[in-house]
Write a protein that holds these residues in place. Structure first.
Motif, PDB file in Angstrom:
ATOM      1  N   ASN B  33       0.853  -1.181   0.000  1.00  0.00           N
ATOM      2  CA  ASN B  33       0.000   0.000   0.000  1.00  0.00           C
ATOM      3  C   ASN B  33       0.896   1.241   0.000  1.00  0.00           C
ATOM      4  N   VAL B  34       0.833   2.001  -1.071  1.00  0.00           N
ATOM      5  CA  VAL B  34       1.769   3.123  -1.245  1.00  0.00           C
ATOM      6  C   VAL B  34       1.538   4.223  -0.206  1.00  0.00           C
ATOM      7  N   LEU B  35       0.300   4.335   0.271  1.00  0.00           N
ATOM      8  CA  LEU B  35       0.029   5.392   1.250  1.00  0.00           C
ATOM      9  C   LEU B  35       0.665   5.071   2.596  1.00  0.00           C
ATOM     10  N   GLU B  36       0.991   3.791   2.817  1.00  0.00           N
ATOM     11  CA  GLU B  36       1.642   3.402   4.079  1.00  0.00           C
ATOM     12  C   GLU B  36       3.154   3.330   3.928  1.00  0.00           C
ATOM     13  N   ARG B  37       3.606   3.188   2.714  1.00  0.00           N
ATOM     14  CA  ARG B  37       5.050   3.072   2.491  1.00  0.00           C
ATOM     15  C   ARG B  37       5.426   3.794   1.208  1.00  0.00           C
ATOM     16  N   GLU B  38       5.983   4.969   1.360  1.00  0.00           N
ATOM     17  CA  GLU B  38       6.278   5.820   0.213  1.00  0.00           C
ATOM     18  C   GLU B  38       7.362   5.198  -0.674  1.00  0.00           C
ATOM     19  N   ILE B  39       7.145   5.296  -1.969  1.00  0.00           N
ATOM     20  CA  ILE B  39       8.096   4.735  -2.930  1.00  0.00           C
ATOM     21  C   ILE B  39       8.820   5.874  -3.633  1.00  0.00           C
ATOM     22  N   THR B  40      10.095   5.676  -3.851  1.00  0.00           N
ATOM     23  CA  THR B  40      10.858   6.673  -4.608  1.00  0.00           C
ATOM     24  C   THR B  40      11.466   6.011  -5.844  1.00  0.00           C
ATOM     25  N   SER B  41      11.728   6.829  -6.845  1.00  0.00           N
ATOM     26  CA  SER B  41      12.407   6.339  -8.052  1.00  0.00           C
ATOM     27  C   SER B  41      13.123   7.509  -8.701  1.00  0.00           C
ATOM     28  N   SER B 128       2.454  12.022  -5.858  1.00  0.00           N
ATOM     29  CA  SER B 128       1.371  12.403  -4.948  1.00  0.00           C
ATOM     30  C   SER B 128       0.029  12.071  -5.572  1.00  0.00           C
ATOM     31  N   TYR B 129      -0.913  11.675  -4.732  1.00  0.00           N
ATOM     32  CA  TYR B 129      -2.246  11.306  -5.202  1.00  0.00           C
ATOM     33  C   TYR B 129      -3.297  12.020  -4.363  1.00  0.00           C
ATOM     34  N   PRO B 130      -4.534  12.097  -4.860  1.00  0.00           N
ATOM     35  CA  PRO B 130      -5.607  12.679  -4.039  1.00  0.00           C
ATOM     36  C   PRO B 130      -5.825  11.828  -2.782  1.00  0.00           C
ATOM     37  N   THR B 131      -6.301  12.468  -1.730  1.00  0.00           N
ATOM     38  CA  THR B 131      -6.571  11.707  -0.505  1.00  0.00           C
ATOM     39  C   THR B 131      -7.802  10.820  -0.697  1.00  0.00           C
ATOM     40  N   GLY B 132      -7.853   9.751   0.061  1.00  0.00           N
ATOM     41  CA  GLY B 132      -9.025   8.876   0.040  1.00  0.00           C
ATOM     42  C   GLY B 132      -9.048   7.892  -1.108  1.00  0.00           C
ATOM     43  N   ILE B 133      -7.947   7.758  -1.818  1.00  0.00           N
ATOM     44  CA  ILE B 133      -7.906   6.833  -2.952  1.00  0.00           C
ATOM     45  C   ILE B 133      -6.820   5.779  -2.680  1.00  0.00           C
ATOM     46  N   THR B 134      -7.091   4.549  -3.085  1.00  0.00           N
ATOM     47  CA  THR B 134      -6.133   3.471  -2.838  1.00  0.00           C
ATOM     48  C   THR B 134      -5.066   3.448  -3.918  1.00  0.00           C
ATOM     49  N   VAL B 135      -3.827   3.396  -3.495  1.00  0.00           N
ATOM     50  CA  VAL B 135      -2.703   3.303  -4.439  1.00  0.00           C
ATOM     51  C   VAL B 135      -1.879   2.084  -4.046  1.00  0.00           C
ATOM     52  N   LYS B 136      -1.696   1.181  -4.987  1.00  0.00           N
ATOM     53  CA  LYS B 136      -0.919  -0.022  -4.684  1.00  0.00           C
ATOM     54  C   LYS B 136       0.273  -0.122  -5.619  1.00  0.00           C
ATOM     55  N   ALA B 137       1.294  -0.801  -5.130  1.00  0.00           N
ATOM     56  CA  ALA B 137       2.489  -1.004  -5.948  1.00  0.00           C
ATOM     57  C   ALA B 137       2.953  -2.438  -5.815  1.00  0.00           C
ATOM     58  N   ILE B 138       3.491  -2.950  -6.894  1.00  0.00           N
ATOM     59  CA  ILE B 138       4.124  -4.269  -6.865  1.00  0.00           C
ATOM     60  C   ILE B 138       5.615  -4.061  -7.122  1.00  0.00           C
ATOM     61  N   PRO B 139       6.455  -4.470  -6.169  1.00  0.00           N
ATOM     62  CA  PRO B 139       7.900  -4.416  -6.415  1.00  0.00           C
ATOM     63  C   PRO B 139       8.319  -5.598  -7.304  1.00  0.00           C
TER      64      PRO B 139
END
Lengths: 120, 157
Positions: B33-41, B128-139
């Motif tokens: 969950n990207v909102l719990e763990r910020e990703i950088t690139s 950055s994303y709007p609040t209240g929306i789910t953002v997921k990432a797959i490493p």
């Protein structure tokens, strides 16, 4: 046979040209969108085009060519990420001879070119 | 539409693109969950979609891996991020999102239109994303290098 490669991605144009060379085709030109492609059509025997491009997209390029008496029968392959069945049907309806979904292998490109030429 | 239902087709599409175009086999890890763990690139290829689902899909790379990918695609050694690398990463985003569309149509009759890809540069940048929306990432792991597929998608209007 002179092939026109139309894609807004420099990378994809390079990949297509490298693959075409490996398949034995070494006479081609390139364009970054449909509008530029239309200015480079003289002497072209075969068109390979992307769909989604700025300025003029691939579908508009195809419909424009099909209305032109000189190019209305020129073979055209669309190479695109648009993988939906409805997309393929739309492209064929608008005059595309064959369709390749990215990513593709050299074998697929060869197969589609061969198929297209055989049907002429 | 659960975002988890959309993730797998995107994951499969990433693997297919890397196998077919680059002859690489990325290993997928568990989604985060990207909102719990910020990703950088260092470089991100992002593409907007609109239709049955709406939002963005991004592929996010460290500098060295982006250069390696562009080198493989172009057939020439590239060591610095330049216009060729930017174009290559945009094309990867395009192919991944287009490929996922094909799978989603088959599995769930979900379709969408793709926008022209955008490429974002900057060392260790975040999105950055709007609040209240789910953002997921797959490493994904290739050798010792990690990259991410990041999606922010919701039901279309």
């Amino acid at each position: 046979m002179k092939i026109l490669v139309v894609d807004d991605s420099l990378t994809m144009r390079r990949i297509l040209k490298t693959t075409l060379r490996r398949l034995g085709y070494d006479n081609f030109d390139e364009a970054p969108d449909g509008a530029v492609a239309l200015t480079k059509m003289e002497g072209i025997d075969f068109v390979i085009t992307d769909w989604n491009m700025p300025n003029m997209d691939g579908l508009t390029l195809v419909t424009t060519l099909r209305k032109d008496p000189v190019y209305k029968k020129i073979p055209i392959i669309m190479v695109t990420t648009e993988a939906g069945r409805e997309d393929i049907i739309e492209a064929i309806k608008n005059g595309v001879n064959n369709y390749i979904v990215k990513p593709f292998t050299p074998e697929i490109l060869k197969q589609k070119i061969d198929q297209t030429l055989q049907k002429l | 539409m659960e975002i988890d239902k959309i993730l797998n087709p995107f994951k499969d599409s990433v693997i297919h693109v890397f196998n077919t175009m680059l002859n690489l086999e990325p290993l997928a890890e568990d989604a985060i969950n990207v909102l719990e763990r910020e990703i950088t690139s260092d470089i991100t290829g992002t593409i907007g979609v609109i239709g049955d689902i709406t939002g963005t899909a991004s592929v996010r790379f460290p500098r060295a891996l982006a250069c390696r990918i562009a080198s493989l695609m172009m057939g020439t050694e590239i060591h610095e991020i330049n216009n060729v690398v930017k174009d290559a990463i945009g094309e990867i985003a395009n192919m991944v999102t287009g490929g996922a569309k094909g799978i989603l149509i088959q599995l769930h009759e979900i379709s969408y239109k793709l926008a022209i890809p955008t490429v974002i540069l900057g060392s260790d940048h975040t999105l950055s994303y709007p609040t209240g929306i789910t953002v997921k990432a797959i490493p994904f792991i290739i050798d010792d290098q990690k990259f991410y597929l990041e999606i922010c998608l919701k039901n279309g209007e």
